[in-house]
Structure formats: structure tokens, C-alpha cells
Motif scaffolding. Structure first.
Motif, mmCIF file in Angstrom:
data_model
loop_
_atom_site.group_PDB
_atom_site.id
_atom_site.type_symbol
_atom_site.label_atom_id
_atom_site.label_comp_id
_atom_site.label_asym_id
_atom_site.label_seq_id
_atom_site.Cartn_x
_atom_site.Cartn_y
_atom_site.Cartn_z
ATOM 1 N N PHE A 19 0.677 3.861 7.238
ATOM 2 C CA PHE A 19 1.081 3.149 6.108
ATOM 3 C C PHE A 19 2.455 4.084 5.202
ATOM 4 C CE2 PHE A 19 -1.634 0.488 7.963
ATOM 5 C CZ PHE A 19 -0.500 -0.417 8.625
ATOM 6 N N GLU A 20 2.377 5.164 5.279
ATOM 7 C CA GLU A 20 3.441 6.154 3.715
ATOM 8 C C GLU A 20 4.347 5.904 3.767
ATOM 9 O OE1 GLU A 20 3.982 10.029 2.205
ATOM 10 O OE2 GLU A 20 2.238 10.321 4.696
ATOM 11 N N ARG A 21 4.246 5.180 2.524
ATOM 12 C CA ARG A 21 6.504 4.912 2.073
ATOM 13 C C ARG A 21 5.971 3.806 2.999
ATOM 14 N NH1 ARG A 21 8.961 8.282 -1.991
ATOM 15 N NH2 ARG A 21 7.097 8.804 -3.169
ATOM 16 N N SER A 22 5.328 2.889 3.060
ATOM 17 C CA SER A 22 5.776 1.352 4.064
ATOM 18 C C SER A 22 6.703 0.521 3.955
ATOM 19 C CB SER A 22 5.310 1.520 5.390
ATOM 20 O OG SER A 22 3.946 1.099 4.913
ATOM 21 N N VAL A 23 6.997 -0.960 3.948
ATOM 22 C CA VAL A 23 7.152 -2.059 3.405
ATOM 23 C C VAL A 23 6.759 -2.814 5.003
ATOM 24 C CG1 VAL A 23 9.167 -3.687 2.215
ATOM 25 C CG2 VAL A 23 8.971 -1.281 1.977
ATOM 26 N N VAL A 24 6.214 -3.674 4.576
ATOM 27 C CA VAL A 24 5.645 -4.268 5.622
ATOM 28 C C VAL A 24 5.876 -6.301 4.641
ATOM 29 C CG1 VAL A 24 3.822 -5.110 6.766
ATOM 30 C CG2 VAL A 24 3.569 -3.191 6.352
ATOM 31 N N LEU A 25 6.295 -6.558 6.130
ATOM 32 C CA LEU A 25 6.755 -8.020 6.514
ATOM 33 C C LEU A 25 5.411 -8.676 6.890
ATOM 34 C CD1 LEU A 25 8.646 -10.801 5.384
ATOM 35 C CD2 LEU A 25 9.654 -9.874 7.502
ATOM 36 N N VAL A 26 4.956 -9.884 5.724
ATOM 37 C CA VAL A 26 3.950 -10.566 6.041
ATOM 38 C C VAL A 26 4.488 -11.510 6.998
ATOM 39 C CG1 VAL A 26 1.658 -11.587 5.716
ATOM 40 C CG2 VAL A 26 2.184 -9.695 4.095
ATOM 41 N N LEU A 27 3.751 -12.022 8.431
ATOM 42 C CA LEU A 27 4.041 -12.894 9.042
ATOM 43 C C LEU A 27 3.416 -14.162 8.561
ATOM 44 C CD1 LEU A 27 5.488 -10.770 12.449
ATOM 45 C CD2 LEU A 27 6.647 -11.778 10.476
ATOM 46 N N HIS A 28 2.206 -13.645 8.723
ATOM 47 C CA HIS A 28 0.815 -14.804 8.997
ATOM 48 C C HIS A 28 -0.237 -14.449 8.031
ATOM 49 C CE1 HIS A 28 -1.395 -18.299 10.242
ATOM 50 N NE2 HIS A 28 -2.018 -17.414 10.144
ATOM 51 N N HIS A 29 -0.952 -14.776 7.365
ATOM 52 C CA HIS A 29 -1.630 -14.860 6.325
ATOM 53 C C HIS A 29 -2.760 -15.777 6.414
ATOM 54 C CE1 HIS A 29 -3.769 -12.325 2.523
ATOM 55 N NE2 HIS A 29 -4.255 -12.769 3.641
ATOM 56 N N ASP A 30 -3.976 -16.074 6.621
ATOM 57 C CA ASP A 30 -4.999 -16.773 6.423
ATOM 58 C C ASP A 30 -5.805 -16.216 6.074
ATOM 59 O OD1 ASP A 30 -6.132 -17.101 9.182
ATOM 60 O OD2 ASP A 30 -4.583 -18.729 9.331
ATOM 61 N N GLU A 31 -7.419 -17.138 6.081
ATOM 62 C CA GLU A 31 -8.939 -16.764 5.481
ATOM 63 C C GLU A 31 -9.341 -15.852 6.893
ATOM 64 O OE1 GLU A 31 -8.624 -20.348 7.565
ATOM 65 O OE2 GLU A 31 -7.309 -19.920 5.579
ATOM 66 N N ASP A 32 -8.170 -16.154 8.455
ATOM 67 C CA ASP A 32 -8.850 -15.629 9.289
ATOM 68 C C ASP A 32 -8.661 -13.919 9.766
ATOM 69 O OD1 ASP A 32 -10.548 -18.273 10.553
ATOM 70 O OD2 ASP A 32 -9.057 -18.712 11.158
ATOM 71 N N GLY A 33 -7.524 -14.057 8.522
ATOM 72 C CA GLY A 33 -6.648 -12.248 8.539
ATOM 73 C C GLY A 33 -5.070 -12.491 8.969
ATOM 74 N N ALA A 34 -4.193 -11.751 9.232
ATOM 75 C CA ALA A 34 -2.856 -11.272 8.666
ATOM 76 C C ALA A 34 -2.764 -9.924 9.398
ATOM 77 C CB ALA A 34 -2.575 -10.313 6.828
ATOM 78 N N HIS A 35 -0.962 -10.843 9.688
ATOM 79 C CA HIS A 35 -0.683 -9.796 10.700
ATOM 80 C C HIS A 35 0.908 -9.925 9.907
ATOM 81 C CE1 HIS A 35 0.312 -13.008 13.096
ATOM 82 N NE2 HIS A 35 1.319 -12.730 13.393
ATOM 83 N N GLY A 36 1.498 -8.189 10.007
ATOM 84 C CA GLY A 36 3.133 -8.452 9.784
ATOM 85 C C GLY A 36 3.637 -7.291 10.603
ATOM 86 N N LEU A 37 4.997 -7.079 10.856
ATOM 87 C CA LEU A 37 5.643 -5.642 10.677
ATOM 88 C C LEU A 37 6.319 -4.814 9.788
ATOM 89 C CD1 LEU A 37 7.988 -8.020 12.670
ATOM 90 C CD2 LEU A 37 5.846 -6.619 13.763
ATOM 91 N N ILE A 38 5.842 -3.755 9.697
ATOM 92 C CA ILE A 38 6.441 -2.236 9.276
ATOM 93 C C ILE A 38 7.812 -2.240 9.380
ATOM 94 C CG2 ILE A 38 6.720 0.047 8.110
ATOM 95 C CD1 ILE A 38 3.776 0.183 9.303
ATOM 96 N N LEU A 39 8.754 -2.635 7.761
ATOM 97 C CA LEU A 39 10.666 -2.787 8.661
ATOM 98 C C LEU A 39 10.904 -2.199 8.863
ATOM 99 C CD1 LEU A 39 10.991 -5.886 6.008
ATOM 100 C CD2 LEU A 39 10.698 -5.836 8.516
ATOM 101 N N ASN A 40 10.695 -0.385 8.223
ATOM 102 C CA ASN A 40 11.320 0.419 7.658
ATOM 103 C C ASN A 40 10.577 1.371 8.073
ATOM 104 O OD1 ASN A 40 9.354 0.734 5.839
ATOM 105 N ND2 ASN A 40 10.040 2.257 4.421
ATOM 106 N N GLN A 41 10.538 2.081 9.695
ATOM 107 C CA GLN A 41 10.274 2.836 10.576
ATOM 108 C C GLN A 41 10.581 3.005 11.737
ATOM 109 O OE1 GLN A 41 5.713 3.387 11.228
ATOM 110 N NE2 GLN A 41 5.386 4.134 8.353
#
Length: 185
Positions: A19-41
Motif C-alpha cells: 500500500f505504499e503511498r496509496s489512497v484507499v476509498l473505503v466502500l464498506h466498514h462495520d464490525e465484521d470488517g472493511a473493504h475498499g479500492l486503491i484509487l492511485n495504482q
């Protein structure tokens, strides 16, 4: 637990190579976990290499993006549909927050694209199990900042990490002056 859905995660030197110098848009985050997309790769592959029907409709630079190290055999279409009622999303889309959503890449492109303002395709995604992202944030591996409307479809993704940090109205903007090789300071 700090829920980060709809916010940006900006990598710190503690984040690690994936994830070096990455920017991640978090699509979903709750008590079960999170997921997102790296926007700058961006990848060195055009969309037509895997999804040719979508190539004419993707936002510049017209290439695939690395969304993250998880599920690299999957593709996700991130879209901008500003001003659309979330209860009545455009055909083939699922709105998530603030005019940002996902498009069904199995839907016929000509039926979906008329209402899209911007569109990019990501291979893989960034994912965290229950409590994992929260622990990384507490350890200082991520800066959590608000997103702006154009972040997900930034013109020059190479500068996104810097641009997101520099606009912060705090000492966080000074992070942009850190060298990629601190031993050279």
C-alpha cells in the motif's frame, strides 16, 4: 471502532509495501470488517484486455487499476452518479454514498453508461477482517481523511497521495515533504 465508510485511507510509512503511498476509498466498514479500492495504482493494461465492452466508457486514462491485493481474479466497476436518488439508482448500479457506487459489469454497457459521470474498473480490492483495519488505524498505518467529490476519479492518480495530504488543514499536510527514502534525509 471508527467507521470509515466513504472516507479515504492515506498510507503512512507504517502501512507496508503493498500500500505504499496509496489512497484507499473505503466502500464498506462495520464490525465484521472493511473493504475498499486503491484509487492511485493504475496498471499497464487497458480495460479492453479483460472487459472490451466497457473500454469506450471508462474515464481517462482508460486503463485498469489495481484495487488491492485481495480477490485479484475479480473486477469491480466504480462509478460516479452525482445527484441521483439512492433509492432509485441507475440501471445496473448500486449506490453506496455521496453519488459513488458500483456498476454490475455483467450488465450491457450501453444501458448503464448514459447516467454515469465517471467510471473506472479495478482488479482486486483492499480487504480487512473484523477489527483488522481498526487496529491498523490505531497503530498509525493509515491517516483517515474526508474524501472530496473528484478523488475517486482524479485526473493524475500519481499525485493523488500528495494532493489529498496537502489539502489537509493540519500538520498532516507536512507529511508530503517526507522522502520516500527517510535514510537520505
Amino acid at each position: 471502532m471508527e467507521l470509515t465508510t466513504g472516507q479515504l485511507l492515506v498510507a503512512t510509512p507504517l502501512t507496508g509495501d503493498a500500500f505504499e503511498r496509496s489512497v484507499v476509498l473505503v466502500l464498506h466498514h462495520d464490525e465484521d470488517g472493511a473493504h475498499g479500492l486503491i484509487l492511485n495504482q493504475p496498471l499497464d493494461a487497458t480495460v479492453d484486455a479483460v472487459l472490451p465492452q466497457w473500454q469506450p466508457f471508462v474515464t481517462d486514462p482508460g486503463v485498469l487499476f489495481r484495487g488491492g491485493p485481495v480477490g485479484t481474479d475479480t473486477a469491480m466497476g466504480l462509478v460516479s452518479v452525482p445527484g441521483h436518488d439512492p433509492s432509485d439508482p441507475p440501471l445496473g448500479t448500486q449506490l453506496l454514498f455521496g453519488g459513488i457506487g458500483l456498476v454490475d459489469l455483467d450488465a450491457p454497457a450501453p444501458l448503464v453508461v448514459p447516467e454515469l459521470a465517471a467510471f473506472r474498473i479495478y482488479i482486486g480490492y483492499a480487504g480487512w477482517g473484523a477489527g483488522q483495519l481498526d487496529g491498523e488505524i490505531r497503530r498509525g498505518a493509515w491517516y483517515v481523511v474526508s474524501r472530496e467529490a473528484g478523488d475517486a476519479f482524479h485526473d493524475d492518480t500519481r499525485d493523488l497521495w500528495r494532493d489529498v495530504l496537502i489539502r489537509q488543514r493540519s500538520s498532516l499536510s507536512l507529511v508530503t515533504t517526507f522522502s520516500e527514502n527517510p535514510e537520505l534525509n
